[in-house]
Design a protein around this motif. Structure first.
Motif, PDB file in Angstrom:
ATOM      1  N   CYS A 196       0.580  -1.312   0.000  1.00 16.39           N
ATOM      2  CA  CYS A 196       0.170   0.006   0.151  1.00 16.39           C
ATOM      3  C   CYS A 196       0.958   1.330   0.025  1.00 16.39           C
ATOM      4  O   CYS A 196       0.720   2.300  -0.742  1.00 16.39           O
ATOM      5  CB  CYS A 196      -0.997   0.026   1.281  1.00 16.39           C
ATOM      6  SG  CYS A 196      -1.934   1.449   1.154  1.00 16.39           S
ATOM      7  N   ALA A 197       1.866   1.296   1.002  1.00 14.90           N
ATOM      8  CA  ALA A 197       2.826   2.422   0.639  1.00 14.90           C
ATOM      9  C   ALA A 197       3.317   2.649  -0.494  1.00 14.90           C
ATOM     10  O   ALA A 197       3.613   3.791  -1.110  1.00 14.90           O
ATOM     11  CB  ALA A 197       3.920   2.144   1.935  1.00 14.90           C
ATOM     12  N   ILE A 208       2.293  15.217  13.989  1.00 17.30           N
ATOM     13  CA  ILE A 208       3.082  15.835  12.749  1.00 17.30           C
ATOM     14  C   ILE A 208       3.214  14.881  11.522  1.00 17.30           C
ATOM     15  O   ILE A 208       3.152  15.261  10.621  1.00 17.30           O
ATOM     16  CB  ILE A 208       4.521  16.374  13.251  1.00 17.30           C
ATOM     17  CG1 ILE A 208       4.183  17.685  14.329  1.00 17.30           C
ATOM     18  CG2 ILE A 208       5.429  16.826  12.125  1.00 17.30           C
ATOM     19  CD1 ILE A 208       5.897  17.988  15.063  1.00 17.30           C
ATOM     20  N   ILE A 209       3.382  13.723  12.123  1.00 13.24           N
ATOM     21  CA  ILE A 209       3.374  12.647  10.917  1.00 13.24           C
ATOM     22  C   ILE A 209       2.229  12.644  10.133  1.00 13.24           C
ATOM     23  O   ILE A 209       2.215  12.733   8.979  1.00 13.24           O
ATOM     24  CB  ILE A 209       3.734  11.543  11.482  1.00 13.24           C
ATOM     25  CG1 ILE A 209       5.256  10.952  12.054  1.00 13.24           C
ATOM     26  CG2 ILE A 209       3.438  10.042  10.572  1.00 13.24           C
ATOM     27  CD1 ILE A 209       5.546   9.968  12.859  1.00 13.24           C
ATOM     28  N   ASP A 210       1.162  12.624  11.002  1.00 12.86           N
ATOM     29  CA  ASP A 210      -0.218  12.523  10.272  1.00 12.86           C
ATOM     30  C   ASP A 210      -0.522  13.912   9.628  1.00 12.86           C
ATOM     31  O   ASP A 210      -1.293  13.805   8.454  1.00 12.86           O
ATOM     32  CB  ASP A 210      -1.407  12.345  11.469  1.00 12.86           C
ATOM     33  CG  ASP A 210      -1.559  11.090  11.874  1.00 12.86           C
ATOM     34  OD1 ASP A 210      -1.283  10.229  11.091  1.00 12.86           O
ATOM     35  OD2 ASP A 210      -1.843  10.825  13.173  1.00 12.86           O
ATOM     36  N   LEU A 248       3.860   5.042   7.001  1.00 12.56           N
ATOM     37  CA  LEU A 248       4.997   5.384   7.981  1.00 12.56           C
ATOM     38  C   LEU A 248       5.626   4.010   8.285  1.00 12.56           C
ATOM     39  O   LEU A 248       4.972   3.042   8.560  1.00 12.56           O
ATOM     40  CB  LEU A 248       4.151   5.915   9.514  1.00 12.56           C
ATOM     41  CG  LEU A 248       4.664   5.535  10.596  1.00 12.56           C
ATOM     42  CD1 LEU A 248       5.848   6.728  10.604  1.00 12.56           C
ATOM     43  CD2 LEU A 248       3.838   5.890  11.847  1.00 12.56           C
ATOM     44  N   ILE A 249       7.042   4.235   8.130  1.00 13.97           N
ATOM     45  CA  ILE A 249       7.851   2.945   8.043  1.00 13.97           C
ATOM     46  C   ILE A 249       8.210   2.738   9.643  1.00 13.97           C
ATOM     47  O   ILE A 249       8.341   1.600  10.121  1.00 13.97           O
ATOM     48  CB  ILE A 249       9.065   3.224   7.503  1.00 13.97           C
ATOM     49  CG1 ILE A 249       8.724   3.540   5.976  1.00 13.97           C
ATOM     50  CG2 ILE A 249       9.910   2.053   7.485  1.00 13.97           C
ATOM     51  CD1 ILE A 249       8.059   2.473   5.316  1.00 13.97           C
ATOM     52  N   TYR A 256      10.729   7.580  10.211  1.00 18.39           N
ATOM     53  CA  TYR A 256      10.781   7.475   8.724  1.00 18.39           C
ATOM     54  C   TYR A 256       9.505   7.166   8.031  1.00 18.39           C
ATOM     55  O   TYR A 256       8.618   6.554   8.497  1.00 18.39           O
ATOM     56  CB  TYR A 256      11.557   6.260   8.473  1.00 18.39           C
ATOM     57  CG  TYR A 256      13.279   6.152   8.948  1.00 18.39           C
ATOM     58  CD1 TYR A 256      14.032   6.998   8.114  1.00 18.39           C
ATOM     59  CD2 TYR A 256      13.657   5.600   9.958  1.00 18.39           C
ATOM     60  CE1 TYR A 256      15.420   7.154   8.737  1.00 18.39           C
ATOM     61  CE2 TYR A 256      14.669   5.673  10.539  1.00 18.39           C
ATOM     62  CZ  TYR A 256      15.837   6.376   9.816  1.00 18.39           C
ATOM     63  OH  TYR A 256      17.025   6.625  10.390  1.00 18.39           O
ATOM     64  N   ILE A 257       9.312   8.245   7.016  1.00 17.37           N
ATOM     65  CA  ILE A 257       8.184   7.878   6.114  1.00 17.37           C
ATOM     66  C   ILE A 257       8.485   7.749   4.705  1.00 17.37           C
ATOM     67  O   ILE A 257       9.479   8.496   4.166  1.00 17.37           O
ATOM     68  CB  ILE A 257       7.247   9.401   6.101  1.00 17.37           C
ATOM     69  CG1 ILE A 257       6.974   9.629   7.584  1.00 17.37           C
ATOM     70  CG2 ILE A 257       5.928   9.147   5.268  1.00 17.37           C
ATOM     71  CD1 ILE A 257       6.514  11.204   7.732  1.00 17.37           C
TER      72      ILE A 257
END
Length: 840
Positions: A212-213, A287-289, A302-303, A311-312
């Protein structure tokens, strides 16, 4: 279209679960499509069904679908993911042509089999179960073909539960995160591949998430370049795309975390400490979201997240880079306004191709570590950028005395918690204490810490969630930044009220904490180490230092533990040999570590770790398995900060190290610092002292060590004489020396007991003598004299036998430097465990 693509990608292999639970004819792609058609029964899912039904070459080639179908993207993303997560032992073809090579009973193997690969070590695997069924830590165990056999009778209940969960999802309005959470709960211990020519160490959940990523990045990359002929780009000209740097590995790193968390006063320390720690965890996830929202992606990308790092995986497009630059700029400007120079976010990224992610996708024999090089490069960029913080405009404001960043609202008053004088000060009333004057930020995070016990509900009550709201009350609700330059507020709310607020646009997003399946398909679940010991019946909110100290055995002190994984950075760069290197394996490694420190650690604290709880001494007191009297202040992706009753914190440290070793097949190690403190000792000094001990432990050869107590002044310099490898501490200090001391001596001096009467003064004299023994024969002579005076009188032969054994053993230990060192530590522990203090 992205939503349909993501659903198709994240469900493309769901037929494997159907096939293993309900053996029958048909490929897993066809059976998966039939399963999803039955679940959703809507024509609007046409593109999703195409992605599931045609993700194999032969099926897609003659499918007759439009060139613009997202099925072509999912096909290529699956190829990349398959190249990522499978180590080729022999050449493979389509599974339907080689059914005899599939062993559907294979369990999921541990990722730590291939990490630091050693062919001489036995392989381990996980019993097949759902996360919800795992009340204890699901440790990998040595593979037993019969016991680990994952047949249809074990798969069917998983499929049945998953099917019920899917039918509860409203595919039109519920978030993609709700599907990811359902997949994680059911498929985290299900192998993606059961092909005997591959290592089955990637879970089906991890493979679907990775696909999906990758698919999401490809879609956004094509969108930015106005590419709509996916058949040509993904199916007919694959070589060209695979060598194109279509991806970004973005890395985020927060600086100043420790100073932010630990620089507080002792008043209301526990709630402030835990609130500040949890606040930073939520801030990072928020912040990631925000980045994922602005780039049009979901949490599949999101890894890794933990320990102030993340890591993204993003598309290599100008808009994505602009989002990263804006996130860094706006977040740091917000930090400057709110917290000055104390906290800083660095964001850097590295371009990568599909062949980089797959470590040369089409080559069977891997000759280099391309993925490791990507991690190394992005880490180097983060390090370099940290040296050159802030933009010119921000630096100018910092250097201008009259700027808003340098203004003092109060020149004679400051926050009693953080010491700030740059924002409004208001009274905060502490339980059973006088009110203190605090700033709005500290008041908000104090309230956050006070509410945390509501989230740590072992019964899984979904009643309370954490809402990110557009409006809130300054000082009561903690504030967080938005990428738009505005602000939002964190607020604990009842789940139903939060859901209604989301529908009305009052909530930006909702987080549930440590919830498997709550029915809240509008929320994002976060795993977090938030265990806290139960307080007294009359005590509200988070347990305090005083209560924890009162539960200590012997000396009433607060135990503080800091620990983290040894050489973790190096593990990401070179932990896998070339033939094992892939993004999915790095992702699986990250996921395993995060789950240990954010999820499994809560079970360990509750006595549900699945291993015997360690005891400093075994004397019949509190030997049953119990919930530990401690609080997790912070537990991130690789490090831990814990406070509590000192003896239980030290025992827990041993439990954690043992559990982590089992969890990682002994491939990774922990080092720790442990100290004892008065409950009123400044928190920042506790953190600094235990941090120094942690560093000393890591300086021990091969690391994997613990340093205890503190620094001592000897012969003109400071040193720590209580640093040990974990096995030395558990076997030598506790298992031998401390056990013998407890076996020989009765500190209570009970008349008629079966031990030698022993005063605390005698233990102190013994400690002093052994600390002074080296080659000094006079101290040995003093030892002999002191022991002779303890020889039992009368006709108690049992005591005389104990005395002779004690004297002989102590003489032997006195002649060995290693034994002397261990005995000194054991004597300290014996004294701490038996010291009585008058309550003040």
């Amino acid at each position: 279209m992205y939503r349909k693509l993501a659903l198709g990608a994240v469900l493309h292999d769901i037929g494997k679960l159907v096939q293993r639970a309900l053996p029958g004819e048909g490929s897993h792609s066809r059976r998966g499509a039939e399963f999803i058609e039955e679940v959703f029964n809507t024509d609007e899912m046409k593109e999703v069904i195409e992605c599931i039904k045609y993700h194999h070459t032969e099926e897609l080639k003659d499918a007759g679908i439009p060139d613009q179908s997202p099925a072509y993207i999912v096909w290529e993303a699956d190829n990349i993911a398959a190249g990522i997560d499978r180590r080729k032992k022999i050449s493979t073809q389509d599974d339907d042509e080689n059914l005899h090579r599939f062993k559907k009973e294979l369990p999921l193997y541990s990722i730590f089999n291939s990490f630091k690969y050693d062919a001489n070590l036995p392989e381990t695997a996980y019993p097949l179960k759902t996360m919800k069924e795992s009340e204890e830590i699901n440790f990998p165990e040595r593979v037993d073909s019969e016991r680990f056999k994952a047949d249809s009778t074990k798969y069917y209940p998983i499929l049945n539960s998953f099917s019920r969960g899917m039918k509860e999802i409203n595919i039109h309005i519920d978030t993609l995160e709700s599907v990811l959470r359902l997949l994680e709960t059911h498929l985290a211990y299900v192998p993606s591949s059961t092909y005997t020519g591959e290592i089955p160490d990637i879970s089906l959940f991890n493979h679907l998430k990775t696909t999906c990523a990758v698919a999401g990045c490809m879609y956004r990359y094509f969108e930015n370049r106005n590419i709509t002929d996916y058949r040509k780009a993904c199916f007919e000209e694959t070589a060209e795309f695979r060598n194109t740097e279509a991806f970004l590995l973005a890395s985020g790193d927060f600086s100043g975390i420790q100073d932010f968390i630990y620089t507080i006063s002792s008043k209301g320390a526990m709630k402030s400490l835990r609130g500040r720690s949890f606040y930073l965890e939520i801030l990072a996830e928020h912040i990631i979201d925000e980045i994922l929202l602005e780039t049009g992606l979901c949490r599949a990308n999101l890894i890794y997240s933990g320990g102030g790092h993340f890591y993204i995986l993003l598309p290599n497009t100008p808009p994505a880079k602009d989002v990263l630059e804006r996130a860094k700029r706006e977040t740091n400007r917000w930090f400057l306004r709110r917290y000055g120079l104390r906290v800083y976010l660095e964001l850097a990224w590295q371009e990568a191709s599909a062949n980089d992610l797959a470590n040369d996708l089409e080559r069977d024999i891997k000759t280099e570590n391309r993925m490791g090089e990507i991690f190394r490069r992005v880490s180097a960029r983060v390090y370099k950028n940290k040296i050159q913080r802030y933009e010119k405009e921000d630096l100018k404001a910092l250097m201008t005395p009259e700027s808003s960043l340098n203004s003092l609202l109060y020149r004679e008053r400051e926050c009693a918690v953080c010491g700030s004088s740059s924002s409004e000060i208001a009274p905060l009333r502490l339980e059973e204490e006088e009110a203190i004057q605090v700033c709005a930020g500290c008041m908000g995070v104090y309230a956050l810490g006070d509410h945390l016990p509501r989230l740590d509900d072992v019964k899984g009550n979904p009643g309370v969630v954490l809402a990110v709201k557009a409006n809130g009350e300054e000082g009561r609700d903690p504030v967080i930044p938005l990428l738009t330059g505005g602000e939002a507020y964190l607020k604990f709310e009842e789940a139903r009220k939060a859901e209604e607020g989301l529908k009305r646009g009052e909530c930006i997003r909702i987080y549930s904490i440590n919830r498997h399946l709550t029915g809240m398909n509008y929320s994002t679940n976060l795993w977090a180490g938030i265990y806290n010991a139960r307080g007294e019946e009359t005590q509200k909110g988070l347990i305090d230092f005083e209560t924890l100290v009162s539960r200590s055995r012997g000396i009433k002190r607060l135990g503080v533990l800091r620990a983290d994984v040894d050489n973790l950075g190096q593990a990401f760069i070179s932990g896998f040999e070339n033939q094992f290197v892939s993004l999915a394996r790095y992702s699986a490694l990250s996921y395993s570590l995060s789950m240990f420190f954010k999820f499994e650690i809560n079970k360990l604290c509750r006595g549900r770790g699945g291993i015997p709880q360690f005891r400093l001494i075994k004397d019949g007191r509190n030997n049953e398995t119990r919930e530990r009297d401690l609080v997790i202040v912070y537990s991130g992706g690789d490090d831990v900060f814990i406070v509590g009753a000192w003896d239980q914190v030290l025992e827990f440290a041993v439990d954690m190290r043992e559990a982590f070793s089992l969890f990682t097949n002994g491939k990774m190690t922990l080092s720790a610092g442990f100290g004892l403190f008065d409950r009123k000792f400044p928190v920042s000094q506790m953190a600094r002292a235990t941090g120094l001990l942690e560093e000393l432990a890591k300086e021990n050869p091969e690391k994997d060590s613990i340093a205890l107590f503190g620094m001592e002044y000897e012969k003109g310099k400071t040193a720590n004489s209580h640093t040990y490898r974990w096995k030395e501490f558990t076997a030598g200090v506790c298992g031998e020396k401390l056990a013998k001391l407890n076996e020989w001596f009765d500190v209570e001096e009970n008349p008629g007991g079966g031990k030698l009467p022993c005063s605390m003064a005698f233990l102190y004299r013994l400690l002093h003598l052994f600390k002074g023994i080296s080659s000094e024969r006079i101290n040995v002579a003093r030892l002999a004299y002191m022991l002779a005076r303890r020889e039992p009188r009368g006709d108690r032969q049992d005591l005389k036998n104990i005395f002779r054994e004690m004297r002989s053993t102590l003489y032997g230990w006195a002649s060995s430097q290693k034994d002397r060192k261990e005995l000194v530590t054991a004597l300290n522990l014996m004294i701490y465990l038996n010291r009585k203090e008058r309550e003040k």
